[in-house]
Write an enzyme that holds these catalytic residues in place. Structure first.
Site, PDB file in Angstrom:
ATOM      1  N   HIS A 447      33.601 -17.341  50.533  1.00 54.94           N
ATOM      2  CA  HIS A 447      34.552 -16.324  50.972  1.00 54.94           C
ATOM      3  C   HIS A 447      33.867 -14.963  51.152  1.00 54.94           C
ATOM      4  CE1 HIS A 447      37.773 -18.833  48.619  1.00 54.94           C
ATOM      5  NE2 HIS A 447      37.547 -19.335  49.826  1.00 54.94           N
ATOM      6  N   PRO A 448      32.780 -14.861  51.908  1.00 55.01           N
ATOM      7  CA  PRO A 448      32.114 -13.562  52.051  1.00 55.01           C
ATOM      8  C   PRO A 448      32.988 -12.575  52.816  1.00 55.01           C
ATOM      9  CG  PRO A 448      31.187 -15.139  53.602  1.00 55.01           C
ATOM     10  CD  PRO A 448      32.119 -15.916  52.710  1.00 55.01           C
TER      11      PRO A 448
END
Length: 507
Positions: A447-448
């Site tokens: 989930h950058p």
């Protein structure tokens, strides 16, 4: 040899979740000519549609295959998934469609982004989804994405929810809605047994529109910037390099890794870094590529007393949002129930079908890293450094989460499934031992966010209208603009951001 082609009113760079939403919405106006450019293919494989097969997609060309630089906390390089196909992350992810708890968005509003708190985003969350049996004041009923809890829920996950209730946690009515804490069944992007990506829900119905052009397998080299304005893009296909003009606005939607990379390749970013990489500076924008953060993950894995049946959905059908300690403003841990045995195989990991997992992810990490160019060549992937666990509080939260996961895992309700704890293992008991285990098994929830941060301060890359600072005619609208990560898987939030971006562009 570069050839100039026609000009469009809007160019959307990146056909991931955000790009599909924005291109589809902009092309609803038949007076606007819209171009969507995507580096990946239009459709990956039959496995894309099959929910249980999603982990296999990470080993295909539908994933960019990025790997972090060695992490200071661990010395290891961590693979980080990044979609490379129409639909982007929504074409290869685990299909959880959930909002973070409202408190994590209200943090954005407290930084001066007054329109981006939970209530400000709620209409755009609702616009994206179609739900059944939910509170219509909170959940959408007419959006393109048909989302809901799992059909044929997994029996071991159902028992894990019973174990959470036995351990004293509330069972939420709608844990995906953003208004509750506790445990419940996750909403999923699964319709009639098949994945529904953003490309399926938004783009496919729009493809017949004559004013929408979609180009796939096209690598964007740079944004064309002249006189302080973005005037188009250059990209290459198998047939050579193409330069395309834009009479209106270019929307950068290439994700938290691709969007800062393209800005820097175009001369927009930290001056010193651009010069070191051999890129001519167009706009000194020091925040580009800063503020990278992500959800790390750790597992408590159990060996089962009997065969764990194969899941029909996404392997992670239910989760909880809880607080790691009293006094917090909102939940900071996600506890995820998985019908498979862990993320990091080793000698202690049960075989598939012989175990199950309670995973822990810190939802509000303080650690921050960077995306930097490795080369001025657009074909070279950038240097990705999430800098996991550089803030000790993140590690402390995970250790507390593992203890909470163990409490649930040892509940009486799971007695019929639980044989032994395989990982970390019953001998790992002290905080120091658990910390060592977390670092040894570090993996990412993929989930950058945050590398083109939205804000009102000078370090922000885009303003509250998603306009890039210092460049007219350019907006950024994807996970990279998220100032601080919400307490959830990020796909639903990206859809809401993209829905708002489309509205801002049209007004």
């Amino acid at each position: 040899m570069s050839s100039m082609t026609e000009s469009f009113d809007y160019i959307v760079v990146g056909g991931g979740t955000a790009g599909c939403v924005i291109a589809a919405r902009l092309s609803e106006d038949d007076g606007s000519r819209v171009l969507l450019v995507e580096a990946g293919v239009a459709r990956t494989s039959a496995a894309e549609a099959a929910p249980p097969a999603w982990p296999t997609l990470l080993q295909t060309s539908a994933n960019w295959g990025d790997v972090t630089v060695p992490q200071r906390a661990t010395g290891t390089r961590i693979p980080i998934a990044n979609g490379r196909a129409l639909g982007g992350g929504s074409a290869i992810n685990a299909m959880n469609y959930v909002r973070g708890h409202r408190t994590s968005y209200d943090t954005w509003a407290k930084t001066g982004l007054t329109a981006w708190g939970f209530e400000g985003l709620l209409p755009y969350f609702m616009r994206s989804e179609s739900t059944v049996g939910r509170d219509p004041a909170l959940r959408g009923t007419g959006g393109p994405l048909r989302v809901g809890p799992p059909c044929s829920p997994h029996p071991v996950v159902a028992v894990m929810l019973e174990a959470a209730a036995e351990s004293g946690y509330p069972l939420a009515v709608d844990i995906s809605g953003g208004a509750e804490e506790g445990f419940g069944w996750s909403d999923l992007n699964i319709v009639d047994g098949k994945r529904q990506s953003a490309a399926d829900a938004y783009l496919a119905p729009a493809m017949a529109r004559r004013n929408l052009t979609v180009v796939t397998e096209a690598l964007v080299h740079r944004l064309r910037i002249s006189g302080g304005r973005c005037t188009g893009v250059e990209y290459s296909t198998g047939n050579g390099t193409v330069s395309v003009g834009c009479a209106g606005e270019v929307v950068l939607a290439a994700g938290s890794i691709g969007s800062p990379q393209l800005l820097m390749l175009s001369g927009v970013g930290p001056t010193r870094h651009l010069r070191q990489t051999g890129v001519d500076v167009v706009v000194d924008l020091p925040g580009v590529g800063e503020n990278l953060h992500d959800h790390p993950m750790s597992d408590v894995v159990y060996r089962a007393t009997r065969r764990v049946p194969a899941g029909l959905n996404n392997h992670g059908e239910a989760f909880g949002l809880v607080r790691s300690r009293p006094g917090l403003d909102g939940p900071d841990l996600q506890i995820l129930f998985l019908d498979v045995p862990g993320h990091i195989p080793d000698a202690d990991t049960p075989e598939m079908g012989q175990g199950y997992t309670i995973a822990v992810a810190p939802m509000l990490p303080r650690s921050r890293g960077t995306v930097r160019l490795a080369s001025a060549d657009p074909g070279v992937r950038p240097l990705v450094d999430p800098n996991y666990f550089s803030e000790d509080r993140d590690l402390e939260a995970v250790v507390r989460g593992l203890r909470l996961a163990r409490e649930i895992g040892e509940a009486h309700a799971l007695g019929g499934w639980r044989e032994t704890e395989a990982q970390p293992g019953p001998k790992v008991t002290s905080d120091a031992e658990l910390r060592q285990y977390v670092l040894k098994t570090l993996t990412t929830y993929n989930h950058p966010v945050g590398t083109c941060r939205m804000g009102v301060d000078p370090q922000a890359v885009v303003d509250d209208k998603l306009r890039a600072r210092g460049v007219e005619g350019l907006r950024v609208a994807d996970a990279s603009v998220i100032p601080s990560i919400p307490s959830a898987n990020t796909n639903a939030t990206v859809c809401a951001i993209a829905e708002r971006a489309a509205e801002l562009l049209q007004h």
